[in-house]
Design a protein around this motif. Structure first.
Motif, PDB file in Angstrom:
ATOM      1  N   ILE A 134      40.564  59.237-105.227  1.00 49.13           N
ATOM      2  CA  ILE A 134      40.868  57.749-105.671  1.00 49.13           C
ATOM      3  C   ILE A 134      42.559  57.549-105.143  1.00 49.13           C
ATOM      4  O   ILE A 134      42.678  56.705-104.743  1.00 49.13           O
ATOM      5  N   VAL A 135      43.291  58.740-105.681  1.00 51.10           N
ATOM      6  CA  VAL A 135      44.612  58.474-105.405  1.00 51.10           C
ATOM      7  C   VAL A 135      44.836  58.759-103.852  1.00 51.10           C
ATOM      8  O   VAL A 135      45.725  57.889-103.434  1.00 51.10           O
ATOM      9  N   SER A 136      44.160  59.685-103.094  1.00 55.62           N
ATOM     10  CA  SER A 136      44.523  59.595-101.780  1.00 55.62           C
ATOM     11  C   SER A 136      43.980  58.480-101.059  1.00 55.62           C
ATOM     12  O   SER A 136      44.570  58.044-100.140  1.00 55.62           O
ATOM     13  N   LEU A 137      42.808  57.993-101.382  1.00 51.19           N
ATOM     14  CA  LEU A 137      42.230  56.621-100.742  1.00 51.19           C
ATOM     15  C   LEU A 137      43.140  55.779-100.835  1.00 51.19           C
ATOM     16  O   LEU A 137      43.585  54.944 -99.862  1.00 51.19           O
ATOM     17  N   TRP A 138      43.698  55.610-102.181  1.00 49.44           N
ATOM     18  CA  TRP A 138      44.661  54.130-102.124  1.00 49.44           C
ATOM     19  C   TRP A 138      45.922  54.508-101.460  1.00 49.44           C
ATOM     20  O   TRP A 138      46.537  53.736-100.619  1.00 49.44           O
ATOM     21  N   SER A 139      46.421  55.823-101.243  1.00 49.48           N
ATOM     22  CA  SER A 139      47.693  56.079-100.350  1.00 49.48           C
ATOM     23  C   SER A 139      47.335  55.907 -99.113  1.00 49.48           C
ATOM     24  O   SER A 139      48.339  55.510 -98.292  1.00 49.48           O
ATOM     25  N   ALA A 140      46.099  56.364 -98.678  1.00 52.09           N
ATOM     26  CA  ALA A 140      45.789  55.943 -97.252  1.00 52.09           C
ATOM     27  C   ALA A 140      45.701  54.301 -96.889  1.00 52.09           C
ATOM     28  O   ALA A 140      46.250  54.122 -95.887  1.00 52.09           O
ATOM     29  N   ILE A 141      45.450  53.606 -97.975  1.00 48.25           N
ATOM     30  CA  ILE A 141      45.726  52.328 -97.521  1.00 48.25           C
ATOM     31  C   ILE A 141      46.866  51.589 -97.496  1.00 48.25           C
ATOM     32  O   ILE A 141      47.500  51.174 -96.586  1.00 48.25           O
ATOM     33  N   GLU A 142      47.868  52.205 -98.448  1.00 49.55           N
ATOM     34  CA  GLU A 142      49.257  52.034 -98.422  1.00 49.55           C
ATOM     35  C   GLU A 142      49.957  52.241 -97.129  1.00 49.55           C
ATOM     36  O   GLU A 142      50.810  51.673 -96.523  1.00 49.55           O
ATOM     37  N   CYS A 143      49.515  53.547 -96.484  1.00 58.02           N
ATOM     38  CA  CYS A 143      50.087  54.106 -95.418  1.00 58.02           C
ATOM     39  C   CYS A 143      49.640  53.128 -94.051  1.00 58.02           C
ATOM     40  O   CYS A 143      50.496  52.838 -93.488  1.00 58.02           O
ATOM     41  N   PHE A 144      48.468  52.842 -94.243  1.00 51.80           N
ATOM     42  CA  PHE A 144      47.891  52.094 -93.128  1.00 51.80           C
ATOM     43  C   PHE A 144      48.726  50.779 -92.979  1.00 51.80           C
ATOM     44  O   PHE A 144      49.169  50.442 -91.791  1.00 51.80           O
ATOM     45  N   VAL A 145      48.872  50.122 -94.102  1.00 56.47           N
ATOM     46  CA  VAL A 145      49.651  48.760 -93.995  1.00 56.47           C
ATOM     47  C   VAL A 145      50.885  49.066 -93.720  1.00 56.47           C
ATOM     48  O   VAL A 145      51.494  48.406 -92.728  1.00 56.47           O
ATOM     49  N   GLU A 146      51.560  50.089 -94.129  1.00 56.45           N
ATOM     50  CA  GLU A 146      52.854  50.268 -93.777  1.00 56.45           C
ATOM     51  C   GLU A 146      53.035  50.686 -92.074  1.00 56.45           C
ATOM     52  O   GLU A 146      54.081  50.220 -91.634  1.00 56.45           O
ATOM     53  N   ASP A 147      52.260  51.416 -91.742  1.00 64.59           N
ATOM     54  CA  ASP A 147      52.129  51.736 -90.437  1.00 64.59           C
ATOM     55  C   ASP A 147      52.150  50.575 -89.386  1.00 64.59           C
ATOM     56  O   ASP A 147      52.553  50.612 -88.264  1.00 64.59           O
ATOM     57  N   VAL A 148      51.330  49.666 -89.874  1.00 64.38           N
ATOM     58  CA  VAL A 148      50.884  48.475 -89.027  1.00 64.38           C
ATOM     59  C   VAL A 148      52.082  47.766 -89.080  1.00 64.38           C
ATOM     60  O   VAL A 148      52.560  47.213 -87.860  1.00 64.38           O
ATOM     61  N   LEU A 149      52.837  47.374 -89.967  1.00 61.66           N
ATOM     62  CA  LEU A 149      54.313  46.938 -90.179  1.00 61.66           C
ATOM     63  C   LEU A 149      55.222  47.506 -89.082  1.00 61.66           C
ATOM     64  O   LEU A 149      55.759  46.695 -88.435  1.00 61.66           O
ATOM     65  N   VAL A 150      55.170  48.773 -89.247  1.00 66.09           N
ATOM     66  CA  VAL A 150      56.085  49.750 -88.428  1.00 66.09           C
ATOM     67  C   VAL A 150      55.686  49.445 -87.150  1.00 66.09           C
ATOM     68  O   VAL A 150      56.833  49.434 -86.229  1.00 66.09           O
ATOM     69  N   ALA A 151      54.664  49.578 -86.607  1.00 63.40           N
ATOM     70  CA  ALA A 151      53.998  49.337 -85.140  1.00 63.40           C
ATOM     71  C   ALA A 151      54.669  48.088 -84.873  1.00 63.40           C
ATOM     72  O   ALA A 151      55.007  48.090 -83.780  1.00 63.40           O
ATOM     73  N   TRP A 152      54.423  46.928 -85.290  1.00 68.32           N
ATOM     74  CA  TRP A 152      54.641  45.681 -85.100  1.00 68.32           C
ATOM     75  C   TRP A 152      56.050  45.633 -84.946  1.00 68.32           C
ATOM     76  O   TRP A 152      56.436  44.799 -83.932  1.00 68.32           O
ATOM     77  N   LEU A 153      57.005  45.880 -86.043  1.00 71.40           N
ATOM     78  CA  LEU A 153      58.328  45.982 -85.386  1.00 71.40           C
ATOM     79  C   LEU A 153      58.883  46.683 -84.422  1.00 71.40           C
ATOM     80  O   LEU A 153      59.797  46.163 -83.594  1.00 71.40           O
ATOM     81  N   ALA A 154      58.072  47.632 -84.134  1.00 80.01           N
ATOM     82  CA  ALA A 154      58.333  48.632 -82.950  1.00 80.01           C
ATOM     83  C   ALA A 154      57.939  47.679 -81.522  1.00 80.01           C
ATOM     84  O   ALA A 154      58.813  47.903 -80.362  1.00 80.01           O
ATOM     85  N   ASN A 155      56.823  46.728 -81.886  1.00 79.07           N
ATOM     86  CA  ASN A 155      56.588  45.921 -80.467  1.00 79.07           C
ATOM     87  C   ASN A 155      56.461  44.513 -80.312  1.00 79.07           C
ATOM     88  O   ASN A 155      56.075  43.879 -79.308  1.00 79.07           O
ATOM     89  N   ASP A 156      57.397  43.866 -81.316  1.00 74.55           N
ATOM     90  CA  ASP A 156      57.695  42.678 -81.543  1.00 74.55           C
ATOM     91  C   ASP A 156      58.936  42.191 -81.422  1.00 74.55           C
ATOM     92  O   ASP A 156      59.198  42.190 -82.818  1.00 74.55           O
TER      93      ASP A 156
END
Length: 168
Positions: free
Chosen positions: A1-23
């Motif tokens: 449960i903890v790992s699954l939630w952490s994976a979602i948090e990291c996914f959203v954060e990584d999407v935003l970071v990638a967006w910053l890098a490319n926009d």
């Protein structure tokens, strides 16, 4: 449960970071421009560290502390045009997952008033032990995968990429 939630948090954060890098336009937005950091600290960071710092500041400054975690994620993704509608069952399962994770980590699995109010469909009372079985983990995992796929579909639509990966 903890790992699954952490994976979602990291996914959203990584999407935003990638967006910053490319926009570059988003990097010039008022939301990003108003973030304050000592210039010496900023200059001491790598490009990647700067982006993660900016995303963390966007999260902190979002003013979403009283909302469900999934709503916070959607608001953050909304900053880059990637929020939208979501299947009601997926959303409910993600809300439940976030609250179950918090109860397991911070309350030794004992339901508090906040948990009971946030997840009334579970019919759990304050003081009850919150148990997680295989069926519940499977439901949460399915919801997380659906959320990943939904976000990726939103990205494809944003970039006008067809399902087969070609630009449309």
């Amino acid at each position: 449960i903890v790992s699954l939630w952490s994976a979602i948090e990291c996914f959203v954060e990584d999407v935003l970071v990638a967006w910053l890098a490319n926009d570059p336009e988003f990097m010039k937005s008022e939301r990003v421009r108003k973030i304050k950091i000592p210039i010496a600290d900023f200059n001491g960071m790598s490009e990647g560290e700067r982006r993660y710092y900016l995303v963390s500041e966007l999260q902190r400054d979002s003013g979403l502390s009283n909302r469900h975690e999934i709503e916070k994620f959607e608001s953050l993704l909304g900053l880059i045009g990637l929020s939208g509608t979501m299947d009601a069952d997926v959303k409910q399962n993600l809300i439940e997952l976030g609250h179950v994770r918090n109860i397991l980590l911070h309350r030794r699995g004992i339901a508090d008033a906040k948990f009971v109010q946030a997840c009334p469909w579970l019919k759990i009372r304050v003081g009850d032990q919150v148990n997680v079985n295989g069926a519940r983990v499977e439901r949460y995992t399915d919801a997380a995968i659906s959320y990943y796929e939904l976000t990726l579909d939103r990205m494809k639509a944003s970039f006008k990429i067809d399902v087969d990966g070609t630009e449309g």
